[in-house]
Design an enzyme around this catalytic site. Structure first.
Site, PDB file in Angstrom:
ATOM      1  N   ARG A  78       0.850  -1.187   0.000  1.00  0.00           N
ATOM      2  CA  ARG A  78       0.000   0.000   0.000  1.00  0.00           C
ATOM      3  C   ARG A  78       0.891   1.245   0.000  1.00  0.00           C
ATOM      4  NH1 ARG A  78      -5.140   1.566  -1.159  1.00  0.00           N
ATOM      5  NH2 ARG A  78      -6.212   2.566   0.571  1.00  0.00           N
ATOM      6  N   THR A 137     -10.078  -0.045  -9.846  1.00  0.00           N
ATOM      7  CA  THR A 137      -8.949  -0.723  -9.236  1.00  0.00           C
ATOM      8  C   THR A 137      -8.868  -1.951 -10.119  1.00  0.00           C
ATOM      9  OG1 THR A 137      -9.352   0.190  -7.084  1.00  0.00           O
ATOM     10  CG2 THR A 137      -8.458  -2.047  -7.088  1.00  0.00           C
ATOM     11  N   THR A 189      -4.160  -0.792  -7.291  1.00  0.00           N
ATOM     12  CA  THR A 189      -4.966   0.376  -7.641  1.00  0.00           C
ATOM     13  C   THR A 189      -4.165   1.664  -7.699  1.00  0.00           C
ATOM     14  OG1 THR A 189      -7.044   1.508  -7.107  1.00  0.00           O
ATOM     15  CG2 THR A 189      -5.604   1.006  -5.257  1.00  0.00           C
ATOM     16  N   ASP A 198      -8.165   7.928   0.355  1.00  0.00           N
ATOM     17  CA  ASP A 198      -8.670   6.812   1.171  1.00  0.00           C
ATOM     18  C   ASP A 198      -8.521   7.083   2.668  1.00  0.00           C
ATOM     19  OD1 ASP A 198      -9.737   5.192  -0.749  1.00  0.00           O
ATOM     20  OD2 ASP A 198      -8.032   3.844  -0.904  1.00  0.00           O
ATOM     21  N   SER A 228      -7.640   0.595   3.269  1.00  0.00           N
ATOM     22  CA  SER A 228      -8.150   0.143   1.973  1.00  0.00           C
ATOM     23  C   SER A 228      -9.332  -0.792   2.170  1.00  0.00           C
ATOM     24  CB  SER A 228      -7.027  -0.605   1.252  1.00  0.00           C
ATOM     25  OG  SER A 228      -7.505  -1.221   0.086  1.00  0.00           O
ATOM     26  N   GLY A 280     -13.916   0.255  -4.751  1.00  0.00           N
ATOM     27  CA  GLY A 280     -13.940   0.907  -3.443  1.00  0.00           C
ATOM     28  C   GLY A 280     -14.561  -0.019  -2.407  1.00  0.00           C
TER      29      GLY A 280
END
Ligand code: DON
Length: 588
Positions: free
Chosen positions: A126, A397, A415, A439, A468, A491
């Site tokens: 991430r 994504t 993503t 996010d 996420s 999402g």
């Protein structure tokens, strides 16, 4: 390249599924399914998909992604002797070339690995908030969120994709970066044929990415690249070549990173050289859970995906030994109520575990699920406090599922966040930057782009990973054999769509093709609406849900899932039918 395709796939082939060559080292799967036979399903009148379609079939291995050329990159690597991790990394880099709306090297993702020898692992790559990020950086003078977390140079977290994929490869792969990146480099350098999906996606995104340097690359005088033309990306080819030769340091400490930082500085972004140098992907312990005798491996925070899928399924398991009949109001009410409860916890309690104490064991426990299940009244919905949260459509994504000829499995979701990320395209190095900063809860208590109302646990802090919803998941059957590899885009809807594909094949015993085509629903606590797909309910079910008190809202499509499932004699794969031929269209 593709073979044994037994599905009717319109306009664009979205899936690669091939037999390994006879001379390759393959172990034909002696394992036959230990799961019950599939059952047919009747979809509501007017529903956009037919039940009973066939899936793609592969006797030895299967890769399902949003772009057939990317799946083919994985097939190429497996045919050359690579395993599922080699193939997954090949697919990831290839998506960065052929599926720029979401495939990326300027973003991040999560990978769940389960090897045939029983080992399992997850890697979190991430993005992280740059060191200069601050809690209120996206608030205007009146305390309202601006759009700077979504578009432009300040919206990006420090990308993790290159570091994460390289780390996964070095630990569990068998090939070099240069070998697995070869298909991606070739397609960037020599070009690939633009499909209708890319064309339409670009056409509808001109107002967004046309504001930045992508205008000169993806458009001719404002016209999106035409379907059928060969699209070459020399700058990206060079970047990928440098990464293949030098490893991730080319990106984080070398020429590519220097170019990224220079662009950020010019555009008013905050990512520095030191941010890039400090970036680390993290191996994390998979969440291991069970559902009606099946086992699941899923992603712990910084994604909420594994916790919320697990918690939702635990609530359903506790609520009923047998779920109400699929498609009824009772079924939709129970699912919606389970998701609502799990999202209430998600939105308030989850965040980067390096910064907040995440009650993972409690949230994923069967006991807690029993307590929550008891709060579901079959005749009345439970309200979540109202607010002005809006839901924005979007499926950009991308998830891919890989199973190799040894039975190793990889579920990866990656993503840029929004379609084409922050819209900032780094033309010297050839890629889009993410807008993952959105996010975070830019303003705790106020909705983000996906209408998610989140709390302090997910407030912005330097070096923190934004929460996420990505939910790459691997499911084993009750005998412990690999059964399903699944995940999606969309999402927060990733969580509910992934859960529903799992429920459809386990509880409702649908074939994978039906499980993917079945209408989906979604509840994320706030806004307090039960979202369903247009024409996805019978009038009887709709009336029943209204009687129970649900505010039903229809949406054109919920999420974008790619899945692989074991069947007699091999593997079935289904790529998201909702985006077939027009995948890449962003409507937010
Ligand atoms: O990590 C997340 O949960 C989001 N950035 C995923 C975004 C997404 O799926 C985009 N599509 N709507």
């Amino acid at each position: 390249m593709r073979c044994s395709l037994r599905t009717t796939t319109a306009v664009v082939l979205l899936l690669g599924a091939c037999r390994a060559p006879s001379n390759s080292q393959t172990r034909a799967l002696a394992i036959e399914p230990t799961v019950p036979p599939r059952q047919s399903v009747t979809f509501p009148d007017g529903w956009r998909f037919k039940a009973g379609e066939k899936a793609a079939f592969g006797e030895h291995f299967m890769i399902a992604s949003n772009q057939g050329l990317a799946s083919d990159a994985g097939s190429e690597v497996i045919r050359a002797g690579g395993n599922a991790v080699d193939a997954a990394v090949a697919v990831g880099f290839a998506l960065a070339v052929v599926y720029p709306v979401a495939g990326n090297i300027g973003g991040g993702g999560f990978m769940v690995i389960r090897l045939a020898d029983g080992r399992s692992a997850t890697i979190d790559y991430r993005e992280v908030a740059p060191r200069a990020a601050s809690r209120n950086m996206y608030l205007d003078a009146s305390g309202n969120p601006t759009d700077e977390s979504i578009i432009g140079y300040r919206a990006s977290g420090v990308p993790g994709a290159v570091a994460g994929m390289a780390e996964a490869l070095s630990k569990y792969g068998t090939m070099s970066l240069a070998q697995v990146m070869a298909p991606a480099i070739r397609m960037a350098r020599d070009g690939f044929v633009v499909d209708s999906s890319l064309h339409l996606g670009l056409r509808s995104s001109f107002g967004y990415i046309g504001k930045f340097d992508a205008r000169d690359i993806f458009y001719n005088n404002g016209e999106a690249l035409a379907p059928g033309t060969v699209f070459r990306q020399p700058a990206l080819a060079r970047t990928l070549q440098l990464i293949a030769e030098q490893g991730p340091k080319a990106f984080y400490r070398g020429e590519v990173g220097d170019s990224l930082v220079a662009a950020m500085t010019r555009g008013g972004g905050i990512i520095t050289k030191q941010d890039l140098e400090l970036y680390q992907p993290l191996w994390r312990t998979p969440i291991k859970s069970t559902y009606r005798g099946y086992s699941m491996f899923s992603m712990p925070p910084a994604s909420s995906g594994g916790i919320v899928v697990t918690q939702s399924l635990n609530i359903l398991e506790a609520a009923a030994d047998t779920l109400p009949a699929w498609g009824t109001a009772a079924y939709a009410h129970l699912l919606g109520s389970a998701f609502q409860r799990a999202f209430i916890d998600r939105n308030s309690k989850l965040g980067d575990p390096a910064f907040v104490n995440v009650p993972l064991d409690q949230l994923t426990s069967k006991g807690y699920a029993r307590t929550l299940a008891k709060t579901i009244d079959p005749n009345h919905k439970t309200p979540t406090p109202p607010n002005g949260s809006q839901i924005v459509d979007g499926m950009h994504t991308t998830h891919y599922s890989v199973v190799d000829d040894q039975g190793n499995a990889v579920a990866t979701t990656t993503t840029l966040n929004n379609g084409y990320g922050s819209a900032v395209y780094l033309k010297n190095v050839g890629f889009f930057m993410n807008d993952e900063m959105d996010d975070f809860a830019s303003a705790p208590g106020k909705p983000n782009m996906f209408g998610l109302v989140q709390g302090e646990a997910n407030a912005i802090a330097p070096g923190k990973r934004m929460l996420s919803a990505m939910s790459p998941t691997i499911v084993l059957d009750p005998k412990g054999e690999l059964f399903l590899v699944v995940g999606g885009a969309g999402g927060p809807r990733i969580i509910t769509a992934t859960s529903q594909v799992i429920l459809n094949v386990i509880d409702n015993r649908m074939s994978l093709a039906d499980a993917m085509r079945a209408p989906r629903l979604h509840h994320q606590a706030l806004p307090d609406t039960l979202m369903v797909e247009t024409n996805g309910l019978t009038s009887e079910a709709e009336a029943g849900l209204k009687r129970i008190g649900h505010a039903v809202r229809y949406l054109s499509g919920l999420a974008n899932v790619n899945a692989v499932m074991r069947v007699k004699g091999g593997w079935e794969g289904v790529s998201e039918p909702r985006v077939g031929g027009t995948g890449g269209t962003s409507s937010r």
